[in-house]
Scaffold this motif. Sequence first.
Motif, PDB file in Angstrom:
ATOM      1  N   UNK A 237      40.845  21.349  -2.095  1.00  8.34           N
ATOM      2  CA  UNK A 237      41.115  20.559  -0.921  1.00  8.34           C
ATOM      3  C   UNK A 237      39.912  20.439  -0.001  1.00  8.34           C
ATOM      4  N   UNK A 238      39.120  21.492   0.081  1.00  7.13           N
ATOM      5  CA  UNK A 238      37.902  21.482   0.894  1.00  7.13           C
ATOM      6  C   UNK A 238      36.902  20.490   0.328  1.00  7.13           C
ATOM      7  N   UNK A 239      36.727  20.479  -0.986  1.00  4.61           N
ATOM      8  CA  UNK A 239      35.805  19.531  -1.634  1.00  4.61           C
ATOM      9  C   UNK A 239      36.204  18.089  -1.328  1.00  4.61           C
ATOM     10  N   UNK A 240      37.450  17.791  -1.301  1.00  8.85           N
ATOM     11  CA  UNK A 240      37.904  16.420  -1.047  1.00  8.85           C
ATOM     12  C   UNK A 240      37.562  16.000   0.368  1.00  8.85           C
ATOM     13  N   UNK A 241      37.738  16.959   1.363  1.00 10.46           N
ATOM     14  CA  UNK A 241      37.407  16.622   2.725  1.00 10.46           C
ATOM     15  C   UNK A 241      35.908  16.378   2.886  1.00 10.46           C
ATOM     16  N   UNK A 242      35.099  17.188   2.208  1.00 15.96           N
ATOM     17  CA  UNK A 242      33.632  17.035   2.286  1.00 15.96           C
ATOM     18  C   UNK A 242      33.205  15.682   1.702  1.00 15.96           C
ATOM     19  N   UNK A 243      33.786  15.337   0.575  1.00 16.76           N
ATOM     20  CA  UNK A 243      33.451  14.054  -0.062  1.00 16.76           C
ATOM     21  C   UNK A 243      33.819  12.885   0.840  1.00 16.76           C
ATOM     22  N   UNK A 244      35.000  12.992   1.455  1.00 18.17           N
ATOM     23  CA  UNK A 244      35.420  11.895   2.319  1.00 18.17           C
ATOM     24  C   UNK A 244      34.515  11.759   3.524  1.00 18.17           C
ATOM     25  N   UNK A 245      34.096  12.913   4.080  1.00 18.29           N
ATOM     26  CA  UNK A 245      33.197  12.896   5.233  1.00 18.29           C
ATOM     27  C   UNK A 245      31.837  12.302   4.874  1.00 18.29           C
ATOM     28  N   UNK A 246      31.336  12.655   3.731  1.00 17.46           N
ATOM     29  CA  UNK A 246      30.025  12.127   3.296  1.00 17.46           C
ATOM     30  C   UNK A 246      30.089  10.620   3.039  1.00 17.46           C
ATOM     31  N   UNK A 247      31.165  10.188   2.462  1.00 18.50           N
ATOM     32  CA  UNK A 247      31.297   8.754   2.216  1.00 18.50           C
ATOM     33  C   UNK A 247      31.324   7.982   3.540  1.00 18.50           C
TER      34      UNK A 247
END
Length: 467
Positions: free
Chosen positions: A3-13
């Motif tokens: 779940x943390x990885x998904x939030x990081x990816x969304x933030x970077x995008x």
Amino acid sequence: MPRIDARVQESLRARIEEISSKIDLQKELLRKLERDKSVAQRQLNSVVDPMARLPLEISSEIFLQYLDLFSTAEERGARQLLLNICNTWTTIALSSPGLWSTIAIQFPGHPRGLPIVLPTWFERAANRPVSLFLYGDLSILNHPVSTIIWEHCGQLKDLEIVTDSSYHIDKADPIIINLFDDIDLSDDEDDEDMIPGLMPLLRTLKISSLIHERRFQIYEILHLLRRAPNLAECTFHHRYRFGNPGIAPGTLVLPSLRRLRFGATTLDISVNTRILDFLALPALQSLILPLQAECSQSLVSFLERSMPPLQELVLGMRENHLAYHFMREYLLLIPTLSRFDLWWPSQQSFLADFFAALVDSDSDPGSPSLLPNLRSLTIRTDFGRSPWLNFPRSSRFDIAESSWRTLLRAVSARRTKLHALRVFANPPPADVLAAFKELAEDGTVRVCIGVDESEFCAFGESRSQAM
């Protein structure tokens, strides 16, 4: 962890999208600044550049004067330079139809994009009459190029067609230069859809083949002439013979042609004059041609058929067996002649007969008058540069003493009409030369005698520009 990885990816995008948006904004701002800079630069140019401050008519004339510094073959590069200086100069050049009214095409060196460039060139010339020059190996004149040329033939003012390339040719099988891509010329000449179409603006035409292995079809040339009702000046320089006449053309009347020349040099007797057999030129004023005994009767027939108001006749006669009676026939047919320039053969009896006829025609009221309106007479020879002649160089310019005295009598009899006499020969006996000088000093005729112009004995002031 996933779940943390998904939030990081969304933030970077989101961050990337934000940065991309800012980049696009900056790019648009940069483009606007570039446009503003370009506008400012043009405004600065209009203030600083004297060309931009001039009216278009004046700047165009300056460009035209610039082109005069170049030969016809070099003009294309000069125009391209004008297009590449700056936007202002490009605008001036493209807004000046006169810059594009001359088209010179060298074969085979023309660019592959010629079928695209040619229509653009005619478009830039707008409605201006165009001078078109075609040079080189015209056997490779391809269909798209010739089609474009004849589609714009109604815009042509001057047309020059010169083929002068002879490489890769079997001399036993000469190549015929085809001007019209196998178009059937037997159709009705009044058909407005024919190619070429009517050429009402065409004033000058030159067709030249300098080598034996390249030939034009004589009936194609006649067809070209037929489509040019206002043609004023024509030059043919065709060595040896034309191609097969093909269609029997009959007699072509050109009512506006005033000047006709054969060959580049008056003494080149290899120049073919056969086209005279098919022409009638009732307005002809100037005729320049090399003469052979075999075409003397053709010239007589041409003059009888045309009855032109001929004022200038330049004849090159290099064949010693040409007798004066040949020339007398056609001189009697042109009483309007005011300027006669004769390149004489090395046969002394020829000149003696001619000079005697000038005297007799004035003294015998019962005989036809020979050249009654003659104002300028030139007798010259080119044999000084003829290496195949065996007699000494100094004698190549000699005229017999008796002929000199006959000429003196002729000039004396015509002194009230004759304005200029030039004789390219060694000077006559001293007493004859003194008599010519006396005639000139009386203000009746300007006399120039000498091997060439740098060695002339010149007497008297010219009363006209016929010299």
